[in-house]
Design a protein around this motif. Structure first.
Motif, PDB file in Angstrom:
ATOM      1  N   VAL A 289       0.804  -1.223   0.000  1.00  0.00           N
ATOM      2  CA  VAL A 289       0.000   0.000   0.000  1.00  0.00           C
ATOM      3  C   VAL A 289       0.835   1.269   0.000  1.00  0.00           C
ATOM      4  O   VAL A 289       0.331   2.340  -0.357  1.00  0.00           O
ATOM      5  CB  VAL A 289      -0.971   0.024   1.202  1.00  0.00           C
ATOM      6  CG1 VAL A 289      -1.926  -1.153   1.138  1.00  0.00           C
ATOM      7  CG2 VAL A 289      -0.219   0.027   2.532  1.00  0.00           C
ATOM      8  N   ASN A 290       2.101   1.197   0.362  1.00  0.00           N
ATOM      9  CA  ASN A 290       2.911   2.410   0.462  1.00  0.00           C
ATOM     10  C   ASN A 290       3.625   2.796  -0.830  1.00  0.00           C
ATOM     11  O   ASN A 290       4.232   3.874  -0.886  1.00  0.00           O
ATOM     12  CB  ASN A 290       3.944   2.254   1.579  1.00  0.00           C
ATOM     13  CG  ASN A 290       3.339   2.460   2.943  1.00  0.00           C
ATOM     14  OD1 ASN A 290       3.095   3.586   3.367  1.00  0.00           O
ATOM     15  ND2 ASN A 290       3.056   1.360   3.646  1.00  0.00           N
ATOM     16  N   PHE A 291       3.546   1.954  -1.868  1.00  0.00           N
ATOM     17  CA  PHE A 291       4.324   2.243  -3.069  1.00  0.00           C
ATOM     18  C   PHE A 291       3.506   2.158  -4.360  1.00  0.00           C
ATOM     19  O   PHE A 291       4.068   2.328  -5.445  1.00  0.00           O
ATOM     20  CB  PHE A 291       5.521   1.280  -3.148  1.00  0.00           C
ATOM     21  CG  PHE A 291       6.350   1.296  -1.896  1.00  0.00           C
ATOM     22  CD1 PHE A 291       7.105   2.410  -1.562  1.00  0.00           C
ATOM     23  CD2 PHE A 291       6.344   0.226  -1.014  1.00  0.00           C
ATOM     24  CE1 PHE A 291       7.846   2.456  -0.388  1.00  0.00           C
ATOM     25  CE2 PHE A 291       7.083   0.250   0.159  1.00  0.00           C
ATOM     26  CZ  PHE A 291       7.836   1.370   0.477  1.00  0.00           C
ATOM     27  N   LEU A 292       2.206   1.933  -4.260  1.00  0.00           N
ATOM     28  CA  LEU A 292       1.391   1.723  -5.454  1.00  0.00           C
ATOM     29  C   LEU A 292       0.189   2.659  -5.489  1.00  0.00           C
ATOM     30  O   LEU A 292      -0.217   3.224  -4.473  1.00  0.00           O
ATOM     31  CB  LEU A 292       0.895   0.268  -5.501  1.00  0.00           C
ATOM     32  CG  LEU A 292       1.961  -0.828  -5.548  1.00  0.00           C
ATOM     33  CD1 LEU A 292       1.307  -2.199  -5.474  1.00  0.00           C
ATOM     34  CD2 LEU A 292       2.829  -0.701  -6.791  1.00  0.00           C
TER      35      LEU A 292
ATOM     36  N   TYR B 254      -6.840  -4.393  -3.298  1.00  0.00           N
ATOM     37  CA  TYR B 254      -6.556  -2.961  -3.432  1.00  0.00           C
ATOM     38  C   TYR B 254      -6.713  -2.424  -4.855  1.00  0.00           C
ATOM     39  O   TYR B 254      -6.316  -1.297  -5.142  1.00  0.00           O
ATOM     40  CB  TYR B 254      -5.140  -2.667  -2.916  1.00  0.00           C
ATOM     41  CG  TYR B 254      -5.051  -2.693  -1.408  1.00  0.00           C
ATOM     42  CD1 TYR B 254      -5.588  -1.655  -0.649  1.00  0.00           C
ATOM     43  CD2 TYR B 254      -4.450  -3.752  -0.743  1.00  0.00           C
ATOM     44  CE1 TYR B 254      -5.525  -1.675   0.736  1.00  0.00           C
ATOM     45  CE2 TYR B 254      -4.375  -3.781   0.645  1.00  0.00           C
ATOM     46  CZ  TYR B 254      -4.921  -2.734   1.381  1.00  0.00           C
ATOM     47  OH  TYR B 254      -4.858  -2.769   2.746  1.00  0.00           O
ATOM     48  N   GLY B 255      -7.308  -3.222  -5.746  1.00  0.00           N
ATOM     49  CA  GLY B 255      -7.566  -2.722  -7.094  1.00  0.00           C
ATOM     50  C   GLY B 255      -6.320  -2.549  -7.929  1.00  0.00           C
ATOM     51  O   GLY B 255      -6.237  -1.650  -8.769  1.00  0.00           O
ATOM     52  N   VAL B 256      -5.339  -3.427  -7.723  1.00  0.00           N
ATOM     53  CA  VAL B 256      -4.089  -3.409  -8.493  1.00  0.00           C
ATOM     54  C   VAL B 256      -4.116  -4.570  -9.489  1.00  0.00           C
ATOM     55  O   VAL B 256      -4.586  -5.667  -9.172  1.00  0.00           O
ATOM     56  CB  VAL B 256      -2.870  -3.526  -7.549  1.00  0.00           C
ATOM     57  CG1 VAL B 256      -1.592  -3.779  -8.318  1.00  0.00           C
ATOM     58  CG2 VAL B 256      -2.751  -2.259  -6.708  1.00  0.00           C
ATOM     59  N   ASN B 257      -3.618  -4.319 -10.686  1.00  0.00           N
ATOM     60  CA  ASN B 257      -3.580  -5.346 -11.733  1.00  0.00           C
ATOM     61  C   ASN B 257      -2.344  -6.224 -11.551  1.00  0.00           C
ATOM     62  O   ASN B 257      -1.216  -5.747 -11.709  1.00  0.00           O
ATOM     63  CB  ASN B 257      -3.554  -4.681 -13.113  1.00  0.00           C
ATOM     64  CG  ASN B 257      -3.354  -5.694 -14.233  1.00  0.00           C
ATOM     65  OD1 ASN B 257      -3.916  -6.783 -14.188  1.00  0.00           O
ATOM     66  ND2 ASN B 257      -2.545  -5.325 -15.212  1.00  0.00           N
TER      67      ASN B 257
ATOM     68  N   ASP C 135      -1.287   6.079  -3.681  1.00  0.00           N
ATOM     69  CA  ASP C 135      -2.589   6.546  -3.183  1.00  0.00           C
ATOM     70  C   ASP C 135      -3.459   5.429  -2.619  1.00  0.00           C
ATOM     71  O   ASP C 135      -4.649   5.639  -2.370  1.00  0.00           O
ATOM     72  CB  ASP C 135      -3.350   7.292  -4.286  1.00  0.00           C
ATOM     73  CG  ASP C 135      -3.817   6.381  -5.422  1.00  0.00           C
ATOM     74  OD1 ASP C 135      -3.463   5.169  -5.419  1.00  0.00           O
ATOM     75  OD2 ASP C 135      -4.544   6.865  -6.319  1.00  0.00           O
ATOM     76  N   LEU C 136      -2.902   4.257  -2.396  1.00  0.00           N
ATOM     77  CA  LEU C 136      -3.702   3.192  -1.809  1.00  0.00           C
ATOM     78  C   LEU C 136      -3.996   3.522  -0.342  1.00  0.00           C
ATOM     79  O   LEU C 136      -3.168   4.132   0.341  1.00  0.00           O
ATOM     80  CB  LEU C 136      -2.981   1.847  -1.917  1.00  0.00           C
ATOM     81  CG  LEU C 136      -2.790   1.299  -3.342  1.00  0.00           C
ATOM     82  CD1 LEU C 136      -2.162  -0.085  -3.303  1.00  0.00           C
ATOM     83  CD2 LEU C 136      -4.110   1.260  -4.102  1.00  0.00           C
ATOM     84  N   PRO C 137      -5.166   3.137   0.161  1.00  0.00           N
ATOM     85  CA  PRO C 137      -5.528   3.501   1.537  1.00  0.00           C
ATOM     86  C   PRO C 137      -4.610   2.853   2.560  1.00  0.00           C
ATOM     87  O   PRO C 137      -4.228   1.690   2.445  1.00  0.00           O
ATOM     88  CB  PRO C 137      -6.966   2.971   1.676  1.00  0.00           C
ATOM     89  CG  PRO C 137      -7.110   1.938   0.608  1.00  0.00           C
ATOM     90  CD  PRO C 137      -6.228   2.384  -0.516  1.00  0.00           C
ATOM     91  N   ARG C 138      -4.236   3.635   3.540  1.00  0.00           N
ATOM     92  CA  ARG C 138      -3.388   3.127   4.617  1.00  0.00           C
ATOM     93  C   ARG C 138      -3.530   4.075   5.805  1.00  0.00           C
ATOM     94  O   ARG C 138      -3.744   5.273   5.645  1.00  0.00           O
ATOM     95  CB  ARG C 138      -1.923   3.034   4.186  1.00  0.00           C
ATOM     96  CG  ARG C 138      -1.339   4.335   3.639  1.00  0.00           C
ATOM     97  CD  ARG C 138      -0.023   4.070   2.903  1.00  0.00           C
ATOM     98  NE  ARG C 138       0.568   5.273   2.373  1.00  0.00           N
ATOM     99  CZ  ARG C 138       0.279   5.785   1.182  1.00  0.00           C
ATOM    100  NH1 ARG C 138      -0.613   5.197   0.402  1.00  0.00           N
ATOM    101  NH2 ARG C 138       0.881   6.889   0.752  1.00  0.00           N
ATOM    102  N   PHE C 139      -3.419   3.514   6.972  1.00  0.00           N
ATOM    103  CA  PHE C 139      -3.445   4.319   8.191  1.00  0.00           C
ATOM    104  C   PHE C 139      -2.399   3.773   9.156  1.00  0.00           C
ATOM    105  O   PHE C 139      -1.365   4.380   9.372  1.00  0.00           O
ATOM    106  CB  PHE C 139      -4.843   4.315   8.831  1.00  0.00           C
ATOM    107  CG  PHE C 139      -4.930   5.180  10.057  1.00  0.00           C
ATOM    108  CD1 PHE C 139      -5.037   6.558   9.937  1.00  0.00           C
ATOM    109  CD2 PHE C 139      -4.879   4.632  11.325  1.00  0.00           C
ATOM    110  CE1 PHE C 139      -5.095   7.377  11.065  1.00  0.00           C
ATOM    111  CE2 PHE C 139      -4.936   5.430  12.458  1.00  0.00           C
ATOM    112  CZ  PHE C 139      -5.040   6.805  12.328  1.00  0.00           C
TER     113      PHE C 139
END
Length: 377
Positions: A71-74, A99-102, A215-219
């Motif tokens: 999530v931190n690089f895509l 996460y909607g990644v191909n 821009d993938l969601p992360r907290f």
């Protein structure tokens, strides 16, 4: 009386020295006492990862660090290359779906490593790919993927190489900076000998550049936030305080033994375990065996064998998963193990096979392992 011996690829046995350290009174995580320990841990992790980059610490299992490396690089809609050679390679594809990644998946026959040429071809055919995701040790099969060669492939283009070293770090050479690994993740409950609950991520400049537009969601698993806090010897959220103390002690044990000697010990145990199994007439499953573990084709139902070994002798091994279920068993030799632990497990396998009616020459595996230790050092 039956003594329990844990020989699984994680969790692994906790050294008495670490258990005693973690049993000490807990300190507050916003205190100078914790900051002193955490500063040593951060420096020690850089030494272990063989990197000048910050190594981030998360209170999570290894899967948390894997998710952080996603999530931190895509960005949503990005394309990535996923090496799928077992249950943990499959996990990269599951992250992509979540996460909607191909994900362009390179399937490897179980027991076989990926070919660097196949990765190079996939990157040529998918020039917009942002990353290649792979395991160093695929612990469902005991396969070592050619990490150094894969890093040479990704170094020639924009994609980063993300390596899951959860069951590899501390058991085999993986010099992050020297080889050019862009993201390296691991966890404490494997070679480091800690209970589960602490994980690590280190990223190089190429990866941090991607972080700027990710821009993938992360907290909780926000690497940038953690990096800013951990540079001050603090964590963004409450850390696993006792595990951090244990990690401090574990890293000290690694330094006392010396990194090269640690790797030599794992290689020595791997050679002996394999010599012992082959002397019993058994075949190894992995075509690219990892120093962290030995996978063996079982001549009897491996589920029955592993259950029998535990119920009768207290030896905890694990069998195969999915297509390999019932067909293989896995002997771990990463972490707090020495030569004589291998002799115990080889002797137990001999006894177990004999108990289950398979014709085995008792002592043949032990003799071969002893020769391996004596002749090859």
């Amino acid at each position: 009386m039956k003594k329990i011996r844990l020989l699984t690829p994680g969790p692994t046995p906790v050294p008495e020295r670490l258990a005693l350290r973690m049993a000490q009174p807990i300190v507050h995580h916003r205190s100078p006492e914790f900051e002193q320990v955490f500063a040593r841990v951060r420096e020690g992790l850089q030494w272990l990862f063989q990197t000048k980059q910050d190594v981030l610490v998360f209170a999570s299992s290894g899967t948390g660090a894997m998710e952080a490396s996603f999530v931190n690089f895509l960005r949503r809609g990005d394309t990535v290359i996923v090496i799928d050679g077992g249950k943990f390679g499959e996990r990269w594809g599951k992250f992509a779906k979540a996460y909607g990644v191909n994900a362009v998946t390179l399937k490897c026959e179980w027991g076989h490593p990926v070919e660097p040429g196949a990765v190079e071809k996939a990157l040529r055919e998918n020039p917009s790919a942002k990353a290649v995701y792979v395991q160093a040790n695929e612990s469902s099969t005991g396969v070592y993927h050619p990490i150094r060669e894969l890093a040479q492939v990704t170094a020639r283009g924009p994609a980063i190489l993300v390596v899951d070293a959860i069951s590899a770090l501390g058991a085999m050479p993986l010099p992050m900076d020297e080889w050019g690994i862009d993201v390296l993740v691991s966890a404490g409950h494997k070679a480091l000998g800690l209970p589960p609950g602490i994980a690590f991520l280190a990223a190089g400049d190429k990866a941090w550049k991607l972080n700027e537009t990710a821009d993938l969601p992360r907290f909780y698993f926000d690497a940038k936030r953690e990096r800013e806090n951990q540079k001050k010897n603090q964590t963004a959220w409450t850390p696993a305080i006792a595990l951090v103390s244990g990690l401090d002690e574990s890293l000290q044990m690694f330094r006392e033994e010396g990194l090269e000697k640690v790797f030599e010990r794992h290689a020595r145990m791997a050679r002996a375990a394999r010599a012992g199994m082959e002397a019993l007439g058994l075949k190894l499953f992995s075509k690219s065996p990892s120093p962290a573990m030995t996978t063996v084709e079982s001549p009897v139902d491996s589920e029955k064998l592993t259950k029998h070994l535990f119920s009768k002798y207290g030896i905890k091994l694990v069998g195969g998963q999915d297509a390999a279920k019932g067909k293989i068993f896995r002997i771990a030799h990463l972490g707090y193990f020495d030569d004589f632990d291998m002799l115990v497990v080889i002797g137990a396998v001999e006894r177990g096979l004999h108990d289950l009616g398979w014709k085995v020459e008792l002592g043949a595996g032990l003799a071969a392992a002893q020769r391996s230790f004596v002749e090859k050092g």
